[in-house]
Every structure is written in C-alpha cells, then in structure tokens.
Design a protein around this motif. Structure first.
Motif, mmCIF file in Angstrom:
data_model
loop_
_atom_site.group_PDB
_atom_site.id
_atom_site.type_symbol
_atom_site.label_atom_id
_atom_site.label_comp_id
_atom_site.label_asym_id
_atom_site.label_seq_id
_atom_site.Cartn_x
_atom_site.Cartn_y
_atom_site.Cartn_z
ATOM 1 N N ASN A 1 2.766 5.763 3.235
ATOM 2 C CA ASN A 1 3.603 5.240 3.340
ATOM 3 C C ASN A 1 5.024 5.577 2.452
ATOM 4 O O ASN A 1 5.503 5.165 1.735
ATOM 5 C CB ASN A 1 3.485 3.575 2.723
ATOM 6 C CG ASN A 1 4.331 2.461 2.878
ATOM 7 O OD1 ASN A 1 5.756 2.442 3.443
ATOM 8 N ND2 ASN A 1 3.918 1.360 2.755
ATOM 9 N N GLU B 1 -13.829 9.993 -0.331
ATOM 10 C CA GLU B 1 -14.378 9.239 1.129
ATOM 11 C C GLU B 1 -14.975 9.993 2.064
ATOM 12 O O GLU B 1 -15.859 9.376 2.412
ATOM 13 C CB GLU B 1 -12.454 8.418 1.683
ATOM 14 C CG GLU B 1 -12.462 8.201 2.776
ATOM 15 C CD GLU B 1 -12.900 6.628 3.075
ATOM 16 O OE1 GLU B 1 -12.877 6.206 3.615
ATOM 17 O OE2 GLU B 1 -12.976 6.219 1.878
ATOM 18 N N SER C 1 -10.677 4.276 4.648
ATOM 19 C CA SER C 1 -10.720 2.912 4.571
ATOM 20 C C SER C 1 -10.043 2.374 3.252
ATOM 21 O O SER C 1 -10.074 1.503 3.003
ATOM 22 C CB SER C 1 -12.156 2.656 4.869
ATOM 23 O OG SER C 1 -13.294 3.745 4.199
ATOM 24 N N ASN C 2 -10.033 3.596 2.378
ATOM 25 C CA ASN C 2 -9.485 3.405 0.754
ATOM 26 C C ASN C 2 -8.057 3.265 1.143
ATOM 27 O O ASN C 2 -7.624 3.389 1.681
ATOM 28 C CB ASN C 2 -10.066 4.763 -0.186
ATOM 29 C CG ASN C 2 -10.579 3.874 -0.939
ATOM 30 O OD1 ASN C 2 -10.830 2.933 -0.956
ATOM 31 N ND2 ASN C 2 -12.084 5.113 -1.668
ATOM 32 N N GLU C 3 -7.701 2.340 0.063
ATOM 33 C CA GLU C 3 -5.581 1.963 -0.175
ATOM 34 C C GLU C 3 -5.532 2.187 -1.126
ATOM 35 O O GLU C 3 -6.270 2.098 -2.752
ATOM 36 C CB GLU C 3 -5.909 0.877 0.060
ATOM 37 C CG GLU C 3 -6.093 -0.041 1.729
ATOM 38 C CD GLU C 3 -4.779 -0.879 2.222
ATOM 39 O OE1 GLU C 3 -4.907 -2.132 1.235
ATOM 40 O OE2 GLU C 3 -5.573 -1.561 3.255
ATOM 41 N N THR D 1 0.570 -0.812 -0.007
ATOM 42 C CA THR D 1 0.499 0.212 0.449
ATOM 43 C C THR D 1 1.212 1.603 -0.313
ATOM 44 O O THR D 1 1.863 1.099 0.822
ATOM 45 C CB THR D 1 -0.828 0.157 1.442
ATOM 46 O OG1 THR D 1 -1.490 -1.460 1.878
ATOM 47 C CG2 THR D 1 -1.806 0.946 1.005
ATOM 48 N N LYS E 1 -2.792 8.787 5.480
ATOM 49 C CA LYS E 1 -1.386 8.215 6.057
ATOM 50 C C LYS E 1 -0.725 7.399 4.501
ATOM 51 O O LYS E 1 -1.510 6.504 4.336
ATOM 52 C CB LYS E 1 -1.177 6.657 6.692
ATOM 53 C CG LYS E 1 -2.453 7.648 8.209
ATOM 54 C CD LYS E 1 -2.255 5.654 9.415
ATOM 55 C CE LYS E 1 -3.035 6.081 10.450
ATOM 56 N NZ LYS E 1 -2.760 5.213 11.408
ATOM 57 N N SER F 1 -3.005 0.987 -3.773
ATOM 58 C CA SER F 1 -2.137 0.177 -4.009
ATOM 59 C C SER F 1 -0.807 0.629 -4.978
ATOM 60 O O SER F 1 -1.027 1.516 -5.552
ATOM 61 C CB SER F 1 -2.251 -1.009 -4.426
ATOM 62 O OG SER F 1 -2.684 -0.146 -6.344
ATOM 63 N N LYS G 1 -2.863 5.287 2.806
ATOM 64 C CA LYS G 1 -4.006 4.593 2.825
ATOM 65 C C LYS G 1 -4.956 5.466 3.784
ATOM 66 O O LYS G 1 -4.533 7.045 3.549
ATOM 67 C CB LYS G 1 -4.436 4.292 4.614
ATOM 68 C CG LYS G 1 -5.069 3.109 5.211
ATOM 69 C CD LYS G 1 -4.470 2.456 6.231
ATOM 70 C CE LYS G 1 -6.888 1.716 6.626
ATOM 71 N NZ LYS G 1 -7.380 0.826 5.850
#
Length: 646
Positions: free
Chosen positions: A627, A104, A52-54, A46, A625, A56, A49
C-alpha cells in the motif's frame, strides 16, 4: 540480500536480537500513541499484504521507531529525519516484508512448528536463565515485563523465527565447497610479492618565484571545487511544543461525570490476587514443594531446593492463565487466601502456585475518582489540542502562509540564525555553537527549494515541533582571490612541483623498463628522491585490509613481474616509482587451515546467494501487495511530509 540475512548465520537464531531485527514483536520503544495523532497517520490500515498475512500501519511505524532508537544508541546525535532519509526506512520495510514472506512460504509448502518446539526455544534462551544457568520462570516473567510483551506475542515471534529457520537451514547448511574448488583461491591469497619503491616529493621541486595573478586565477578556475564555499542559509524558526497547546485544554464537570458513567466497571469494587508460582521439572519434586509450601512462604520453599518463585498479580483468571495455563488459573482462583495449588502440568514442567494474599479495593464514588478522571481527560485533550494546532499550522503552510504569519497567529517567538551551513555551523561567526535544535531546523531549512518556504518539522515525536524557513539563501561560490591568495599560492606551488615530479618519475620508469636498476635509473637523472625502500607482502594482507593498505602495496599486486609503474600520490604530494622484483605463488596445502578457511568463506557466499534465490521464489509464490500511500504516510510522519517528498 536483505539486511537480516547478512548476519543470520553468524550467530545462533533464537535471541531477542534476531526477533527485533525481524520486526515481529515489540521488545522495546513501543509508544502508546503509535500511528495516531500528529501527522494524520492513524493506527488502522494495512501497509502491505503478504499472502494471507498483513503488515499493519501500526506495526510498520513501531518497527521504524525501534530501528531508529537502536541506531540512536550507537550514534547519540542522530536525528530521526536524517536516519530515515539515509535509506533506513526502505531497509527496515523490506526486512519486515521479507520475514513475513518467508514465514508465509514456509507454511505454504507444509512446514509447521509445534508448541513443544517453541517451549524448548524459550527454555534454552540464556535471557531466561537463572544463576544456575537453567531456565528460570522468574527471569522469564521479568524479561517479558521489562520488554512490555506478553507470552502470546513472544510465542508468535518464536514460531515465525522457527519456521524461517526450518526453511533456510537446508538451503544454507549443506553448502560444502570442494577442496579442489577452494585451493586455487587459497593459493592466490598466499601469493607473496616483493619489490622496490622510491618517492619523489613535490616540495623538492616547488617554484621559488611567486605566481602571477593570472596564474592563480587560472588555477582556481581549474580547481573550483577545492575552494568552493558550500551554500549557506539564514534560518528562521519558531518552536511549538505541548505546553503551548496545554493552556487551551480544559475539562468540564459534565465530561467527568460522563466518563465515570461510561467506565463504571473500572471504578467498581475489585480484587487483585497476588500469586507466587514455581515451575518444577518433575512431578515428584513439585509434590514435595507443594507440601512444604503449605506451612511456609513459597519463596522460601523454592529457595530450599535451588529454585525461585515468580510473582503474578491477577485481577482476572485470564491474567493467571497467561503466566501458566487455564487449569492452573481455574484452580488458583478457586483457592482461598494462603492456599497452595498443584502440582499441575504446564508446557515447561509442573506448576505449584500459592495464593499469597487478596487485595480488595472498594468501589470509588464519582468524587473519589474525579481527580484521576480529570487528569486522564486533560491529557487526552492536550494531545488532541497538539494535533489540532499542528494540523492548522500545516494547512496554513500548505496555503502559502509565512513563518511570521503562523508564528504571530499562535503566539510563537521567532529565532533567526546567522548564515549557516547545512550542519548548523556559521563560518562568519565562529562563536556561534549550534545545539541539537539548530541542527534539526537547519536540516529542514536546507530541504526548502526556495527562500520563504515554510516547513513544519518534528523535533520530538508528538511533543515538540518547529516552524522553519530559509530567510536568505547564499549560493555556493568561490571566495574572492584576495581572501584566499595565501592558500591558493601554496597549492599552486605544490601542484607545479608535482608536475615536475611526474616528469621525473616517468623518466626513471623508462630507464627501468630498458633494463636499468631502480637505483641506477634515479642516479642517471639526478632526481631528488627519498631513499629506495623494499616493499611487499602477501595478497591476503591486501584483501583483508579493506582499503587501508598503502597504495604502493596495492599497485604491486596488479603488476607483472620485473616491471615498473609510476604512482601519483594524493594532494599533489608527489610521485612514486614501483618495481616488482618477484612474485611467488602460494601453496595452500602447506598452510594449516588455509583451505578450510577459504571453503568456509566461499560457502558463506554461496549460501547467501542460495537464500537470495529462495527469497525470489517465495515472493513470487506468496504474492506481495504494498500500500504505497500508507507506506509513504508513515514515512512522512517520521521525517516530515515535505522532506519525504524530496
């Protein structure tokens, strides 16, 4: 303001372009190996985030590649590393995350999109219209196939788009700027100014005697940047491509046999059903069409009523369901060859389907399938070999191995360029013409912090790479005076002439300030000038010119009436004296359309500001969030790890 919203309200939302900008579906440039293989970036993981969605890693990388390919169509010479180092990587990333954020947030506050609304958006899209301008199922299917996207992906993208549209329309559309608020701006834009200007050319006052060496040396020292020759580097490179790894890849009989056993279903006997489908607006028309199709091809029956049939090749019932619905698919697979199914209600009307024929494929034995299996396994092994060699080279480079050492170990040929600039041109060798490869390796070599530092750069994604280093670095420097003396002498004379014109311009300006006319002030000093010219215009011409307005006109609109100012012209060309005779304020109420135009412009500015503020609220409410490691890995895979760290 994110890039997407800069143009969001300039055209109707709902086109393929807006979907591509949002990064929500893969309309083009989707690579089969996205996120895998070379560079160590995998398709899993991921990148961010958003609630609730990611997002990729695979979607992020494919979106980046689509953005690059779109930019490359506009600028054919653009290389991938340059594009992503220009800031495009962060722009695309932020655009995608912001679109997820707004989607979202829209769901969080209770907004939703019905299936019927998505259907309507599909039906009204001109990309799916036939020759009659109406929705065509055939054009719809063709568009999906051409862009390598299934209907489910399209609907998901449209749903996100519609949610964002619902969220933002109430924020932007009501922005109405009152006339009283817009009028002062309109009056200011219509302000008209007129004045006089004279130009004193520096060439009229250049010294006639040659400068001394000391004068030229001093001039070069004070204007070093003008004569500085940029850094040059002698670049060494060795190209490694797929062909170098292909020779090491081979497939054994045992591997072929195992692949056959592992994929027996693929080689079993199968049937492919060729369906023709027509979606008709009304049930009555659909019944007539179905009856007519019983005795003739569905294509011909559809053409007779001004419609067209789409072709669907289905190996399984689900394939037909994707192009229609479950009811049509179930009935279609129950039909016999030549049978007509329908009408059956579907989202966009009534479906009539005819099973044109059934193509039956016999089971393949190992011997019959061997060639295809061997080809597929060999391609896979070659790709693995490319990755293995790349990673070994990268490890060697990381451990300090030189280009010569790595090239020798892998049987590669080293090419050495003459001393070149960062753009690939060679100042000492005008005959040297850099091609796309040299330009690419030069970009990598100029990223090295010292000579002999080995880098591996991507020439063609997953297929072609280059070992690169700077064999020699020639620092930026000013050439010896003797080699540029003629040029410096001309520049010095022009600069000395410009000094004289500055003094003359100031004296003329002082006389005008004391009440003399511009013509009289020029005659009093005996200056050699160009004829006095009348200049002027409206402020709106200055604001709309976007920097292309002459400097004397721009200066005219910053002066007080009945005053004068001096203006230096670029490159020591000389000086001007500008006198503002009068300023007449505009009246927007007397200019048809002026106030509405200002209202619209100010409304757009306020609307974008409102969207900015809403986006800040959405980010805080949803929670984002990132990564950082995954994001940097994708970036490194696109522009090269060493370059990404710069």
């Amino acid at each position: 303001m994110i890039h997407f919203f800069r143009s969001l309200f300039q055209s109707k939302i709902g086109t393929f372009i807006s979907l591509a900008v949002l990064g929500v579906i893969a309309l083009a440039f989707v690579l089969s190996d996205i996120g895998g293989g070379v560079g160590g970036v995998t398709s899993g993981g991921t990148a961010a985030k958003i609630g609730s969605n990611e997002l990729s890693v695979a979607e992020l990388r494919s979106s980046m590649l689509r953005a690059y390919n779109a930019a490359k169509q506009q600028q054919p010479g653009l290389d991938q590393a340059t594009f992503f180092k220009s800031g495009a990587y962060d722009d695309v990333l932020n655009d995608i995350i912001d679109s997820y954020t707004l989607e979202e947030y829209a769901r969080k506050i209770g907004l939703g999109v019905s299936k019927r609304l998505v259907d309507a958006r599909i039906a009204e899209n001109p990309a799916f219209a036939g020759l009659d301008g109406k929705f065509s199922p055939l054009m719809f299917q063709q568009a999906l196939q051409q862009n390598a996207i299934n209907e489910g992906e399209l609907r998901k993208g449209l749903e996100r788009e519609l949610l964002i549209e619902q969220l933002l329309n109430p924020v932007v559309n009501p922005v109405k700027v009152p006339q009283g608020f817009a009028r002062p701006y309109g009056d200011l834009l219509l302000e008209e100014r007129s004045g006089l200007a004279t130009f004193i050319p520096a060439q009229y006052y250049e010294p006639t005697t040659a400068p001394t060496t000391a004068q030229l040396t001093d001039y070069v020292t004070k204007n070093r940047a003008r004569y500085l020759v940029p850094e040059q580097r002698v670049v060494r490179y060795a190209v490694f491509d797929k062909a170098h790894a292909a020779s090491t890849a081979s497939v054994t009989d045992a591997e072929i046999a195992k692949a056959y056993e592992d994929n027996k279903a693929q080689f079993a006997a199968s049937e492919t059903r060729l369906f023709k489908q027509v979606i008709v607006p009304t049930e009555a028309q659909a019944k007539t069409l179905a009856a007519d199709a019983a005795s003739k091809p569905l294509d011909a029956a559809a053409t007779a009523i001004g419609l067209s049939a789409s072709t669907i090749n289905a190996k399984a019932q689900k394939d037909l369901a994707l192009a229609s619905n479950d009811a049509v698919a179930k009935a279609g697979f129950a039909a016999s060859e030549g049978g007509v199914v329908g009408p059956i209600k579907v989202p966009l009307g009534w479906s009539v389907v005819k099973l044109e024929k059934i193509e039956r494929s016999a089971a393949k034995t190992l011997a019959e399938a061997r060639s295809d299996i061997e080809k597929e396994l060999l391609t896979r092994k070659q790709q693995e070999a490319v990755s293995d060699v790349f990673n070994k080279m990268q490890d060697a480079a990381d451990n300090g191995a030189s280009v010569e050492e790595i090239a020798k170990q892998n049987g590669l040929t080293i090419v050495t360029t003459p001393a070149i600039f960062a753009n690939g041109s060679a100042p000492a060798d005008p005959a040297f013409k850099p091609d796309a490869l040299v330009s690419a390796v030069a970009s990598g070599a100029f990223q090295a912090s010292q000579s002999g530092e080995t880098q591996i750069i991507t020439i063609k994604e997953n297929e072609e790479f280059a070992l690169v280093d700077a064999a020699k670095i020639i620092p930026a420097a000013v050439p010896q005076l003797a080699t540029i003396q003629t040029r410096v002498t001309a520049d010095w004379k022009r600069a000395e002439g410009a000094k004289k014109t500055r003094e003359l311009a100031r004296k003329i300006n002082d006389r005008v300030a004391k009440g003399a006319t511009l013509d009289a002030a020029i005659k009093a000093g005996g200056a050699k000038t160009e004829p006095v010219q009348r200049i002027g215009g409206k402020r709106m011409q200055v604001t709309s010119a976007q920097g292309r307005i002459p400097p004397e006109i721009a200066l005219l609109f910053s002066m007080a009436p009945r005053t004068s100012k001096t203006l230096e012209m670029p490159n020591n060309m000389g000086w001007m004296v500008i006198f503002l005779e009068q300023s007449k304020r505009g009246d927007a109420t007397k200019e048809e359309g002026a106030i509405p135009a200002v209202q619209q412009q100010l409304g757009g500015i306020l609307g974008k500001e409102y969207v900015d503020q809403l986006l800040l609220v959405a980010r805080k409410a949803v929670g984002i969030k990132r990564n950082a490691d995954a994001i940097e890995q994708v970036k490194a895979s696109l522009i090269g790890a060493d370059q990404a760290a710069q």
